[in-house]
Design a protein around this motif. Structure first.
Motif, PDB file in Angstrom:
ATOM      1  N   MET A 188      -4.584  28.970 -14.600  1.00  0.00           N
ATOM      2  CA  MET A 188      -4.300  27.567 -14.884  1.00  0.00           C
ATOM      3  C   MET A 188      -5.115  26.680 -13.955  1.00  0.00           C
ATOM      4  SD  MET A 188      -1.809  27.857 -17.126  1.00  0.00           S
ATOM      5  CE  MET A 188      -0.877  26.366 -17.131  1.00  0.00           C
ATOM      6  N   THR A 189      -5.568  25.563 -14.470  1.00  0.00           N
ATOM      7  CA  THR A 189      -6.175  24.530 -13.638  1.00  0.00           C
ATOM      8  C   THR A 189      -5.719  23.174 -14.131  1.00  0.00           C
ATOM      9  OG1 THR A 189      -8.180  24.297 -14.980  1.00  0.00           O
ATOM     10  CG2 THR A 189      -8.252  25.919 -13.188  1.00  0.00           C
ATOM     11  N   ILE A 190      -5.791  22.202 -13.253  1.00  0.00           N
ATOM     12  CA  ILE A 190      -5.523  20.808 -13.610  1.00  0.00           C
ATOM     13  C   ILE A 190      -6.582  19.934 -12.955  1.00  0.00           C
ATOM     14  CG2 ILE A 190      -3.042  21.075 -13.983  1.00  0.00           C
ATOM     15  CD1 ILE A 190      -2.577  19.959 -11.174  1.00  0.00           C
ATOM     16  N   SER A 191      -6.826  18.813 -13.553  1.00  0.00           N
ATOM     17  CA  SER A 191      -7.633  17.771 -12.938  1.00  0.00           C
ATOM     18  C   SER A 191      -6.736  16.572 -12.724  1.00  0.00           C
ATOM     19  CB  SER A 191      -8.804  17.375 -13.832  1.00  0.00           C
ATOM     20  OG  SER A 191      -9.754  18.400 -13.880  1.00  0.00           O
ATOM     21  N   MET A 192      -7.015  15.809 -11.673  1.00  0.00           N
ATOM     22  CA  MET A 192      -6.171  14.660 -11.354  1.00  0.00           C
ATOM     23  C   MET A 192      -6.994  13.453 -11.013  1.00  0.00           C
ATOM     24  SD  MET A 192      -3.323  16.207  -8.874  1.00  0.00           S
ATOM     25  CE  MET A 192      -3.424  17.944  -8.718  1.00  0.00           C
ATOM     26  N   GLY A 193      -6.452  12.327 -11.390  1.00  0.00           N
ATOM     27  CA  GLY A 193      -6.949  11.046 -10.910  1.00  0.00           C
ATOM     28  C   GLY A 193      -5.880  10.463 -10.008  1.00  0.00           C
ATOM     29  N   VAL A 194      -6.270  10.046  -8.826  1.00  0.00           N
ATOM     30  CA  VAL A 194      -5.328   9.517  -7.840  1.00  0.00           C
ATOM     31  C   VAL A 194      -5.700   8.074  -7.549  1.00  0.00           C
ATOM     32  CG1 VAL A 194      -4.439   9.773  -5.489  1.00  0.00           C
ATOM     33  CG2 VAL A 194      -5.003  11.807  -6.833  1.00  0.00           C
ATOM     34  N   ALA A 195      -4.709   7.209  -7.482  1.00  0.00           N
ATOM     35  CA  ALA A 195      -4.922   5.811  -7.132  1.00  0.00           C
ATOM     36  C   ALA A 195      -3.835   5.377  -6.170  1.00  0.00           C
ATOM     37  CB  ALA A 195      -4.901   4.932  -8.379  1.00  0.00           C
ATOM     38  N   ALA A 196      -4.221   4.751  -5.087  1.00  0.00           N
ATOM     39  CA  ALA A 196      -3.258   4.188  -4.132  1.00  0.00           C
ATOM     40  C   ALA A 196      -3.058   2.720  -4.480  1.00  0.00           C
ATOM     41  CB  ALA A 196      -3.775   4.340  -2.710  1.00  0.00           C
ATOM     42  N   ALA A 197      -1.815   2.283  -4.415  1.00  0.00           N
ATOM     43  CA  ALA A 197      -1.503   0.889  -4.726  1.00  0.00           C
ATOM     44  C   ALA A 197      -2.269  -0.024  -3.781  1.00  0.00           C
ATOM     45  CB  ALA A 197       0.002   0.642  -4.591  1.00  0.00           C
ATOM     46  N   GLY A 198      -2.838  -1.066  -4.354  1.00  0.00           N
ATOM     47  CA  GLY A 198      -3.614  -1.998  -3.556  1.00  0.00           C
ATOM     48  C   GLY A 198      -3.403  -3.427  -4.001  1.00  0.00           C
ATOM     49  N   GLY A 199      -4.005  -4.326  -3.276  1.00  0.00           N
ATOM     50  CA  GLY A 199      -3.845  -5.750  -3.546  1.00  0.00           C
ATOM     51  C   GLY A 199      -4.335  -6.179  -4.916  1.00  0.00           C
ATOM     52  N   GLY A 200      -5.278  -5.430  -5.500  1.00  0.00           N
ATOM     53  CA  GLY A 200      -5.794  -5.787  -6.816  1.00  0.00           C
ATOM     54  C   GLY A 200      -4.908  -5.353  -7.963  1.00  0.00           C
ATOM     55  N   GLY A 209       0.802  -1.214   0.000  1.00  0.00           N
ATOM     56  CA  GLY A 209       0.000   0.000   0.000  1.00  0.00           C
ATOM     57  C   GLY A 209       0.828   1.253   0.000  1.00  0.00           C
ATOM     58  N   GLY A 210       2.118   1.186  -0.361  1.00  0.00           N
ATOM     59  CA  GLY A 210       2.996   2.321  -0.154  1.00  0.00           C
ATOM     60  C   GLY A 210       3.091   3.350  -1.241  1.00  0.00           C
ATOM     61  N   ALA A 211       2.475   3.147  -2.386  1.00  0.00           N
ATOM     62  CA  ALA A 211       2.654   4.093  -3.489  1.00  0.00           C
ATOM     63  C   ALA A 211       1.313   4.674  -3.905  1.00  0.00           C
ATOM     64  CB  ALA A 211       3.303   3.394  -4.675  1.00  0.00           C
ATOM     65  N   ALA A 212       1.354   5.874  -4.392  1.00  0.00           N
ATOM     66  CA  ALA A 212       0.150   6.485  -4.952  1.00  0.00           C
ATOM     67  C   ALA A 212       0.532   7.210  -6.222  1.00  0.00           C
ATOM     68  CB  ALA A 212      -0.470   7.457  -3.960  1.00  0.00           C
ATOM     69  N   VAL A 213      -0.321   7.139  -7.200  1.00  0.00           N
ATOM     70  CA  VAL A 213      -0.074   7.801  -8.480  1.00  0.00           C
ATOM     71  C   VAL A 213      -1.072   8.925  -8.644  1.00  0.00           C
ATOM     72  CG1 VAL A 213      -0.151   7.555 -10.982  1.00  0.00           C
ATOM     73  CG2 VAL A 213       0.840   5.755  -9.589  1.00  0.00           C
ATOM     74  N   CYS A 214      -0.575  10.058  -9.032  1.00  0.00           N
ATOM     75  CA  CYS A 214      -1.433  11.180  -9.390  1.00  0.00           C
ATOM     76  C   CYS A 214      -1.226  11.411 -10.865  1.00  0.00           C
ATOM     77  CB  CYS A 214      -1.017  12.416  -8.599  1.00  0.00           C
ATOM     78  SG  CYS A 214      -1.651  13.913  -9.311  1.00  0.00           S
ATOM     79  N   ARG A 215      -2.260  11.225 -11.641  1.00  0.00           N
ATOM     80  CA  ARG A 215      -2.144  11.463 -13.070  1.00  0.00           C
ATOM     81  C   ARG A 215      -2.995  12.671 -13.384  1.00  0.00           C
ATOM     82  NH1 ARG A 215      -2.704   7.195 -17.987  1.00  0.00           N
ATOM     83  NH2 ARG A 215      -2.355   8.713 -19.617  1.00  0.00           N
ATOM     84  N   ASN A 216      -2.409  13.658 -13.997  1.00  0.00           N
ATOM     85  CA  ASN A 216      -3.195  14.865 -14.261  1.00  0.00           C
ATOM     86  C   ASN A 216      -3.257  15.167 -15.733  1.00  0.00           C
ATOM     87  OD1 ASN A 216      -0.824  16.150 -14.917  1.00  0.00           O
ATOM     88  ND2 ASN A 216      -0.712  17.317 -13.066  1.00  0.00           N
ATOM     89  N   ALA A 217      -4.333  15.812 -16.090  1.00  0.00           N
ATOM     90  CA  ALA A 217      -4.499  16.213 -17.480  1.00  0.00           C
ATOM     91  C   ALA A 217      -3.641  17.428 -17.754  1.00  0.00           C
ATOM     92  CB  ALA A 217      -5.970  16.517 -17.749  1.00  0.00           C
ATOM     93  N   THR A 218      -3.660  17.867 -18.948  1.00  0.00           N
ATOM     94  CA  THR A 218      -2.815  18.951 -19.391  1.00  0.00           C
ATOM     95  C   THR A 218      -3.061  20.233 -18.620  1.00  0.00           C
ATOM     96  OG1 THR A 218      -4.431  19.320 -21.090  1.00  0.00           O
ATOM     97  CG2 THR A 218      -2.551  18.007 -21.679  1.00  0.00           C
ATOM     98  N   PRO A 219      -2.065  21.067 -18.444  1.00  0.00           N
ATOM     99  CA  PRO A 219      -2.114  22.157 -17.494  1.00  0.00           C
ATOM    100  C   PRO A 219      -2.684  23.511 -17.868  1.00  0.00           C
ATOM    101  CG  PRO A 219       0.131  21.681 -18.122  1.00  0.00           C
ATOM    102  CD  PRO A 219      -0.738  20.721 -18.819  1.00  0.00           C
ATOM    103  N   ALA A 220      -3.073  23.867 -19.060  1.00  0.00           N
ATOM    104  CA  ALA A 220      -3.585  25.230 -19.303  1.00  0.00           C
ATOM    105  C   ALA A 220      -4.534  25.255 -20.465  1.00  0.00           C
ATOM    106  CB  ALA A 220      -2.442  26.203 -19.571  1.00  0.00           C
TER     107      ALA A 220
END
Length: 167
Positions: A125-137, A23-34
């Motif tokens: 400027m704005t950004i949107s992000m999707g965040v996912a924490a590493a899990g067993g799946g 469970g130690g990692a998390a990814v933040c993926r964001n769309a383009t910035p402007a």
């Protein structure tokens, strides 16, 4: 992995040793910035509007602007990288889901608070992000990225300038 010409971040991160395991990692993926829109704001989710209105040089500056915020938000064991086109990935090491969501929200607010000064223009400027924490799946780093990407699309569909946590 070489640094990208425009944003000075590494391109496409290889699977880090700590990604997708436990469970130690998390990814933040964001769309383009402007992106320039008439009226109150800009939204990097529409990058061609920045290029059309202000030119490609300003579009490149907008990418660097967001990349600098991503890099500044990283601790020593974290990684910010370009992930194709005008998307970025941030891998935060050692954060659980709640901490990763909070880190994503801080980064979103920072970008929104600091407009880009380029080409004689002040560009919000704005950004949107999707965040996912590493899990067993998650069987691989790609699974983690796919879940973050799904959360990104939810954020964009919900009005943009948002952070959404993957289920």
């Amino acid at each position: 992995m070489g640094a990208g010409r425009v944003h000075r971040l590494p391109d496409r991160p290889a699977q880090p040793a700590h990604a997708g395991h436990g469970g130690g990692a998390a990814v933040c993926r964001n769309a383009t910035p402007a992106g320039a829109q008439p009226g109150p704001g800009c939204d990097r989710h529409r990058p061609l509007q920045v290029n059309d209105r202000h030119g490609h040089e300003v579009g490149d500056v907008a990418l660097r602007h967001v990349a600098e915020h991503l890099r500044a938000a990283c601790r020593g064991s974290d990684l910010a990288a370009r992930h194709g086109g005008e998307e970025f990935v941030v891998l935060w090491d050692g954060l659980d889901a709640a901490a990763a969501l909070a880190a994503g929200e801080r980064l979103r607010a920072l970008v929104a608070r600091e407009p880009l000064h380029a080409g004689g223009a002040l560009i919000p400027m704005t950004i949107s992000m999707g965040v996912a924490a590493a899990g067993g799946g998650d069987r691989s780093f790609s699974d983690l990225l796919r879940r973050a990407d799904e959360a990104l699309y939810i954020a964009k569909a919900g009005g943009r300038n948002r952070v959404e946590m993957a289920g």
